[in-house]
Design a protein around this motif. Structure first.
Motif, PDB file in Angstrom:
ATOM      1  N   UNK A  73       0.813  -1.216   0.000  1.00  0.00           N
ATOM      2  CA  UNK A  73       0.000   0.000   0.000  1.00  0.00           C
ATOM      3  C   UNK A  73       0.850   1.271   0.000  1.00  0.00           C
ATOM      4  N   UNK A  74       1.516   1.543   1.134  1.00  0.00           N
ATOM      5  CA  UNK A  74       2.258   2.809   1.289  1.00  0.00           C
ATOM      6  C   UNK A  74       3.495   2.840   0.417  1.00  0.00           C
ATOM      7  N   UNK A  75       3.634   3.923  -0.339  1.00  0.00           N
ATOM      8  CA  UNK A  75       4.754   4.152  -1.247  1.00  0.00           C
ATOM      9  C   UNK A  75       4.766   3.190  -2.432  1.00  0.00           C
ATOM     10  N   UNK A  76       3.649   2.497  -2.625  1.00  0.00           N
ATOM     11  CA  UNK A  76       3.471   1.683  -3.824  1.00  0.00           C
ATOM     12  C   UNK A  76       2.184   2.137  -4.507  1.00  0.00           C
ATOM     13  N   UNK A  77       1.045   1.755  -3.946  1.00  0.00           N
ATOM     14  CA  UNK A  77      -0.227   2.253  -4.481  1.00  0.00           C
ATOM     15  C   UNK A  77      -0.451   3.716  -4.103  1.00  0.00           C
ATOM     16  N   UNK A  78      -0.065   4.067  -2.873  1.00  0.00           N
ATOM     17  CA  UNK A  78      -0.256   5.429  -2.373  1.00  0.00           C
ATOM     18  C   UNK A  78       1.095   6.092  -2.130  1.00  0.00           C
ATOM     19  N   UNK A  79       1.168   7.377  -2.416  1.00  0.00           N
ATOM     20  CA  UNK A  79       2.404   8.140  -2.210  1.00  0.00           C
ATOM     21  C   UNK A  79       2.423   8.654  -0.774  1.00  0.00           C
ATOM     22  N   UNK A  80       3.092   7.915   0.094  1.00  0.00           N
ATOM     23  CA  UNK A  80       3.110   8.284   1.508  1.00  0.00           C
ATOM     24  C   UNK A  80       3.894   9.569   1.736  1.00  0.00           C
TER      25      UNK A  80
ATOM     26  N   UNK B 277      -4.811 -19.430  -4.636  1.00  0.00           N
ATOM     27  CA  UNK B 277      -3.861 -19.489  -5.750  1.00  0.00           C
ATOM     28  C   UNK B 277      -2.544 -20.087  -5.272  1.00  0.00           C
ATOM     29  N   UNK B 278      -1.748 -20.555  -6.216  1.00  0.00           N
ATOM     30  CA  UNK B 278      -0.430 -21.097  -5.921  1.00  0.00           C
ATOM     31  C   UNK B 278       0.617 -19.987  -6.048  1.00  0.00           C
ATOM     32  N   UNK B 279       1.702 -20.055  -5.254  1.00  0.00           N
ATOM     33  CA  UNK B 279       2.693 -18.966  -5.270  1.00  0.00           C
ATOM     34  C   UNK B 279       3.326 -18.723  -6.632  1.00  0.00           C
ATOM     35  N   UNK B 280       3.512 -19.769  -7.418  1.00  0.00           N
ATOM     36  CA  UNK B 280       4.168 -19.592  -8.712  1.00  0.00           C
ATOM     37  C   UNK B 280       3.294 -18.838  -9.724  1.00  0.00           C
ATOM     38  N   UNK B 281       2.020 -18.657  -9.416  1.00  0.00           N
ATOM     39  CA  UNK B 281       1.132 -17.911 -10.319  1.00  0.00           C
ATOM     40  C   UNK B 281       0.930 -16.462  -9.866  1.00  0.00           C
ATOM     41  N   UNK B 282       1.711 -16.027  -8.859  1.00  0.00           N
ATOM     42  CA  UNK B 282       1.474 -14.712  -8.244  1.00  0.00           C
ATOM     43  C   UNK B 282       2.684 -13.796  -8.435  1.00  0.00           C
ATOM     44  N   UNK B 283       2.395 -12.518  -8.630  1.00  0.00           N
ATOM     45  CA  UNK B 283       3.415 -11.475  -8.589  1.00  0.00           C
ATOM     46  C   UNK B 283       3.077 -10.533  -7.440  1.00  0.00           C
ATOM     47  N   UNK B 284       4.107 -10.118  -6.700  1.00  0.00           N
ATOM     48  CA  UNK B 284       3.921  -9.132  -5.636  1.00  0.00           C
ATOM     49  C   UNK B 284       4.663  -7.864  -6.024  1.00  0.00           C
ATOM     50  N   UNK B 285       4.012  -6.708  -5.835  1.00  0.00           N
ATOM     51  CA  UNK B 285       4.599  -5.425  -6.187  1.00  0.00           C
ATOM     52  C   UNK B 285       4.758  -4.582  -4.926  1.00  0.00           C
ATOM     53  N   UNK B 286       5.981  -4.168  -4.626  1.00  0.00           N
ATOM     54  CA  UNK B 286       6.218  -3.365  -3.435  1.00  0.00           C
ATOM     55  C   UNK B 286       7.485  -2.541  -3.545  1.00  0.00           C
ATOM     56  N   UNK B 287       7.586  -1.515  -2.688  1.00  0.00           N
ATOM     57  CA  UNK B 287       8.728  -0.592  -2.760  1.00  0.00           C
ATOM     58  C   UNK B 287       9.857  -0.954  -1.813  1.00  0.00           C
ATOM     59  N   UNK B 288       9.583  -1.794  -0.800  1.00  0.00           N
ATOM     60  CA  UNK B 288      10.579  -2.093   0.233  1.00  0.00           C
ATOM     61  C   UNK B 288      11.266  -3.424  -0.079  1.00  0.00           C
ATOM     62  N   UNK B 289      12.575  -3.349  -0.297  1.00  0.00           N
ATOM     63  CA  UNK B 289      13.304  -4.555  -0.689  1.00  0.00           C
ATOM     64  C   UNK B 289      13.229  -5.651   0.369  1.00  0.00           C
TER      65      UNK B 289
END
Length: 227
Positions: free
Chosen positions: A5-12, A162-174
């Motif tokens: 959410x924060x700093x990905x979808x929303x500009x914190x 869903x299975x993990x291999x079918x998922x993508x995660x999008x985030x700003x924090x490594x």
């Protein structure tokens, strides 16, 4: 596809700027010198960053008030309510981000996993109407564990069925986002709009600096895989 959410979808960062302006008006009045105002903003952001992810924000403002004594000092027992009531309203969402989410959700399930206070995170999500776009939303305080704990990602997988291999995660924090999702065998796309150098040992599946580039990870064949 799962999003932070924060700093990905929303500009914190922009939201912190707005909250600072509210504090300035309420507690300091008109600060005429631009250099002083800028110094105060940078220090406020520094204190906020130290407490980022923690529910209790009293220390942020107490520390700030100690360094820059205000005309009107919020009582300590009012600070938390002040933060909870004002900060969620400082957020807005970019229309382009909404358009991209709508395109993606025509083909795959979409979800949010966010660390933070249930009250504040829910308020941000409701105030930006994000609740209407996502299949599930998981908030760390609500479920009892937070990123990078792999259990919060596994909970999302179970809820989405869903299975993990079918998922993508999008985030700003490594560490929290990318390292965390990789612990659950999910591919992590690092959202890095400021082009920060990766000095960690964490290697994202991919790196993007704008949301538009997410669509390049979907083809018609990929859509059938991710359904």
């Amino acid at each position: 596809m799962i999003f932070d959410l924060d700093d990905t979808l929303l500009d914190r960062d922009k939201a912190v700027d707005k909250l600072f302006s509210i504090i300035l008006d309420k507690c300091y009045g008109d600060v005429k010198q631009h250099s002083v105002k800028n110094e105060m903003l940078q220090k406020f952001k520094e204190y906020d960053k130290r407490s980022y992810g923690y529910s209790d924000k009293v220390k942020v403002l107490e520390s700030f008030f100690d360094e820059f004594p205000p005309k009107y000092r919020l009582p300590s027992n009012d600070i938390q309510d002040f933060w909870n009531n004002n900060f969620p309203h400082c957020f807005s969402i970019d229309q382009n981000t909404i358009n991209i989410i709508n395109t993606i959700k025509k083909h795959v399930k979409v979800a949010i996993i966010t660390n933070g206070s249930t009250q504040r995170q829910k308020a941000k999500i409701m105030n930006t109407n994000l609740n209407s776009f996502f299949d599930i939303i998981i908030i760390s305080e609500e479920v009892g564990f937070s990123k990078p704990d792999k259990r919060i990602f596994e909970l999302a997988l179970n809820k989405l069925n869903v299975q993990p291999e079918t998922v993508l995660f999008v985030g700003d924090d490594l560490e929290r986002d990318i390292g965390g999702c990789q612990n659950a065998n999910i591919k992590g796309i690092w959202f890095n709009p400021y082009m920060i150098k990766n000095d960690t040992e964490i290697k994202p599946y991919a790196e993007i600096n704008s949301f538009d580039k997410l669509l390049s990870y979907f083809t018609y064949s990929a859509f059938s895989l991710f359904r």
